[in-house]
Write a protein that holds these residues in place. Structure first.
Motif, PDB file in Angstrom:
ATOM      1  N   LEU A   1       0.835  -1.206   0.000  1.00  0.00           N
ATOM      2  CA  LEU A   1       0.000   0.000   0.000  1.00  0.00           C
ATOM      3  C   LEU A   1       0.874   1.264   0.000  1.00  0.00           C
ATOM      4  N   ARG A   2       1.983   1.191   0.701  1.00  0.00           N
ATOM      5  CA  ARG A   2       2.865   2.364   0.775  1.00  0.00           C
ATOM      6  C   ARG A   2       3.474   2.718  -0.585  1.00  0.00           C
TER       7      ARG A   2
ATOM      8  N   ILE B   1       2.344   2.055  -3.412  1.00  0.00           N
ATOM      9  CA  ILE B   1       1.268   2.490  -4.318  1.00  0.00           C
ATOM     10  C   ILE B   1       0.923   3.953  -4.050  1.00  0.00           C
ATOM     11  N   LEU B   2       0.707   4.268  -2.781  1.00  0.00           N
ATOM     12  CA  LEU B   2       0.266   5.628  -2.454  1.00  0.00           C
ATOM     13  C   LEU B   2       1.383   6.649  -2.650  1.00  0.00           C
TER      14      LEU B   2
ATOM     15  N   GLY C   1       1.728   8.781  -5.876  1.00  0.00           N
ATOM     16  CA  GLY C   1       0.830   9.902  -6.154  1.00  0.00           C
ATOM     17  C   GLY C   1      -0.512   9.471  -6.696  1.00  0.00           C
ATOM     18  N   VAL C   2      -0.922   8.273  -6.320  1.00  0.00           N
ATOM     19  CA  VAL C   2      -2.179   7.714  -6.837  1.00  0.00           C
ATOM     20  C   VAL C   2      -3.397   8.383  -6.189  1.00  0.00           C
ATOM     21  N   GLY C   3      -3.337   8.629  -4.913  1.00  0.00           N
ATOM     22  CA  GLY C   3      -4.503   9.174  -4.209  1.00  0.00           C
ATOM     23  C   GLY C   3      -5.322   8.051  -3.617  1.00  0.00           C
ATOM     24  N   ARG C   4      -5.764   8.256  -2.392  1.00  0.00           N
ATOM     25  CA  ARG C   4      -6.430   7.153  -1.693  1.00  0.00           C
ATOM     26  C   ARG C   4      -7.804   6.831  -2.283  1.00  0.00           C
TER      27      ARG C   4
ATOM     28  N   ARG D   1      -9.283   6.780   4.102  1.00  0.00           N
ATOM     29  CA  ARG D   1      -8.693   8.106   3.925  1.00  0.00           C
ATOM     30  C   ARG D   1      -8.134   8.669   5.219  1.00  0.00           C
ATOM     31  N   GLN D   2      -8.734   8.269   6.346  1.00  0.00           N
ATOM     32  CA  GLN D   2      -8.330   8.879   7.617  1.00  0.00           C
ATOM     33  C   GLN D   2      -7.115   8.218   8.249  1.00  0.00           C
TER      34      GLN D   2
ATOM     35  N   ASP E   1      -3.542   6.285   9.062  1.00  0.00           N
ATOM     36  CA  ASP E   1      -2.149   6.276   8.642  1.00  0.00           C
ATOM     37  C   ASP E   1      -1.854   4.944   7.970  1.00  0.00           C
ATOM     38  N   VAL E   2      -0.944   4.987   7.013  1.00  0.00           N
ATOM     39  CA  VAL E   2      -0.552   3.766   6.314  1.00  0.00           C
ATOM     40  C   VAL E   2       0.779   3.306   6.881  1.00  0.00           C
TER      41      VAL E   2
END
Lengths: 352, 344
Positions: free
Chosen positions: B159-160, B162-163, B166-169, B334-335, B337-338
């Protein structure tokens, strides 16, 4: 740089109320020179944090961190385990939400514009993570596809750069730790980012691999790219980094160019005709931060360029120096000295 | 935004298609749906063979002629048509008209039964049956696929990376949903094609029943069946996705996704007997509304399926479930932390 200085001199007319850089910036933002200001900021600093804080319940992971990473070169983020390095990287990348404080990337506050900033960054946080059922090439292709796409020739170039061309089509699950790290570096370089964040990139690498990563890191910033490197291998960091920031328990305890930090923090190994009296005399000097006995010598903590003051003060009290050797600190020694002090809380240094 | 989501969905499929799991799940889905078709084929043939071999047993009480087997007469199903026009050609002279009438009714019932069974494995009648099974099995299989597709990024720690591209959640999550919903549509189309092929083969190797095939199912019915099956999978995908995101674990998503499917029916049956007021809540539960919407009754432990819930009401309830669950998933995702790999 001369052009930038001229521009600042032209647009900034100091007044008595503007005492801090933040106030100056704020004032400029409110003027017609705002666009010039932004350009300057973007040119000078790629990362700026202002009192960045992250709490996990009662635990303060990062405490009022004000970090400034200049454009170009390799910047080292150092600190013992649990010092907040990875949390800081996570906040810079939008993975971790700060409790308070602000972040500016490429001169722009990332609030609301994080995604556009991220597209200019390549980062690997902690260990590289990829899909085990995909090959190295397919993994890169996927991450290339979801970001900005530069075509298959970019993949070939990156795989070649990190020495994975021969095994590019093998499944990731068959890779050794070193190969995984190399693929992680190739991943960070996808899309030719302006800023590269590498978290412990030499973990699991053999000495030859570490040397390769060191060379690669140097090559990365050769074309104006900025590299933010987090590592606990301080010897490696010292060889690669131009500037460093040292974190301890979430707080920034030192920041600056490596050679300047090491010059400011130094020891002199001293032997005199009367060491007991010498200790008494030296304790009263401003330039002496601390002293201790070590292997029959007095170890005096003082900036190397002020060691002359020691012999002068001792001579005036008729204590004569029989041996004086400046001890050049390595970054590792420097790191241990200042983080050790921080832990025992005897005196906090401001080495900025 | 939409083109970005479409691109992400496409790349999600790029990853998924290279795993064994979706193909194994598709194989299971095909197996069960084709079992229905071929099950009906064999059932039809067995019945027809049985009727041709042993025929219909006709009691000939009071006819004055006990017949070759004592007081019983056995006639072939093939003779039913003759029976309608000339009963004396088959039955003894003097057979009461009531016996002939009963025999004709029995003949018609058996012919209708054969026609129904024939329709069950011939086009287009085989399609709704296959989709009904596909829905019941598909809920379980898509719970597994959804939990795996979303949870693997938590477990592997991907997940890290990927995000940080600059993909956006929100687009990331929307891409996953789109891929899963698209995969569901694709799987149902494959089931439809496989069913059509099976049906054509089965039709080619068997005889048409006397009186031809029943025409109860139209091609429009088949189209509606595939649409309903597809739509009924969506809220369950949303449920599993939400649990996976909430627990940040593929195993938890699978466990709760599968467990809920069985638990709802069992708990409903249990609680409804203990508390009268629960019967009103029962009508708003997920699986019950999925069954009501798709007009089936295949879920495990379901009691009084379709008794009170109309298709329209079920559609509204399923839409509300989907929106609410997707909303919770998006908010949580969205809220939070990853962090790094969770391992499961």
């Amino acid at each position: 740089m001369a052009t930038i200085t001229l521009a600042i001199a032209t647009i900034y007319r100091p007044t008595a109320t503007l005492s801090t850089p933040t106030q100056v910036k704020q004032t400029l933002r409110n003027t017609k020179y705002y666009s010039i200001m932004r350009l300057l900021e973007e040119t000078l600093m790629v990362i700026e944090t202002d009192r960045l804080t992250k709490h996990y319940g009662p635990v303060v992971a990062v405490d009022s961190l004000s970090l400034q990473v200049p454009k170009g070169g390799v910047f080292g983020l150092l600190g013992p385990n649990g010092s907040g390095k990875t949390t800081t990287m996570g906040m810079l990348l939008g993975l971790v939400k700060p409790t308070s404080g602000s972040i500016r990337l490429f001169g722009q506050d990332i609030h609301g514009t994080h995604l556009s900033a991220l597209r200019r960054i390549g980062a690997t946080v902690e260990s590289p993570a990829f899909y085990p059922h995909l090959s190295g090439r397919a993994n890169l292709r996927y991450f290339q596809g979801i970001g900005k796409s530069d075509g298959p020739e970019e993949l070939d170039h990156l795989l070649d750069l990190v020495g994975l061309s021969q095994r590019a089509d093998s499944k990731y699950r068959t890779y050794s730790t070193g190969m995984k790290q190399r693929l992680g570096i190739a991943y960070t370089l996808l899309g030719n980012p302006e800023l590269v964040l590498l978290d412990e990139p030499t973990n699991g690498l053999d000495p030859a691999g570490i040397a390769e990563v060191r060379d690669l890191t140097r090559r990365l910033c050769a074309d104006g790219r900025t590299v933010l490197l987090s590592s606990h291998l301080l010897h490696e960091v010292e060889q690669v980094c131009d500037s460093v920031a040292i974190l301890s328990r979430g707080q920034l305890i030192a920041q600056g160019k490596v050679h300047e930090l090491l010059r400011r923090q130094g020891f002199v190994r001293l032997r005199t005709t009367d060491d007991t009296k010498a200790q008494r005399i030296l304790a009263s000097l401003d330039c002496v931060s601390s002293m201790r006995e070590e292997d029959g010598y007095l170890m005096i903590e003082t900036p190397p360029d002020r060691s002359g003051e020691l012999s002068k003060a001792l001579g005036q009290q008729e204590v004569f120096v029989t041996e004086m050797v400046p001890v050049h600190l390595s970054l590792e020694r420097f790191f241990l000295e200042i983080t050790g002090e921080q832990h025992t809380s005897t005196s906090k240094k401001a080495i900025r | 935004m939409m083109s970005n989501v479409a691109k992400l969905a496409q790349w999600e499929w790029f990853k998924l298609q290279r795993r064994w799991m979706p193909w194994i799940l598709l194989g299971i889905l095909l197996l069960f749906s084709q079992l229905v078709v071929w099950g009906r084929f064999f059932s039809y043939n067995n019945l027809q063979d049985h009727l041709q071999d042993s025929g219909i047993v006709v009691p000939l009480f009071g006819t004055g002629d006990p017949g070759p087997q004592g007081r019983l007469q056995v006639i072939s199903i093939a003779s039913c048509n003759v029976l309608e026009t000339d009963p004396s050609a088959i039955l003894p002279v003097g057979t009461p008209s009531k016996v002939v009438a009963d025999l004709l009714t029995r003949c018609q019932q058996l012919q209708a039964q054969l026609q129904r069974q024939y329709e069950g494995f011939t086009l287009p009648g085989s399609l709704p049956s296959a989709f009904e099974i596909a829905r019941a099995i598909g809920l379980i299989l898509f719970a597994i696929l959804t939990a795996s597709a979303i949870g693997s990024d938590y477990g592997l720690g991907t997940l890290r990376p990927i995000l940080t591209r600059g993909v956006g959640r929100l687009p990331y999550l929307a891409g996953k949903f789109h891929m899963l919903i698209g995969a569901a549509a694709g799987a149902l189309i494959v089931v439809g094609i496989a069913t059509a092929v099976s049906s054509l083969i089965a039709t080619g190797i068997t005889e048409t029943p006397a009186g031809g095939a029943a025409a109860a199912t139209t091609w429009a019915d088949a189209g509606i069946a595939i649409g309903k099956t597809w739509i009924s999978l969506i809220p369950y995908i949303a449920l599993t996705a939400t649990v996976t995101i909430w627990m940040r674990s593929a195993a938890a998503g699978m466990g709760i996704g599968l467990g809920y499917y069985f638990a709802e029916g069992l708990l409903t049956a249990l609680l409804s007997t203990l508390f009268d007021w629960f019967r009103t809540i029962d009508d708003y539960l997920l699986i019950r509304n999925i069954d009501a919407f798709a007009d089936g009754s295949l879920s495990f432990g379901s009691g009084s399926i379709n008794s009170a819930i109309g298709v329209g009401q079920a559609a509204i309830i399923l839409a509300l479930y989907t929106v609410a669950l997707a909303g919770i998933a998006i908010r949580l995702f969205r809220q939070r932390d990853v962090t790094g790999a969770s391992g499961g």
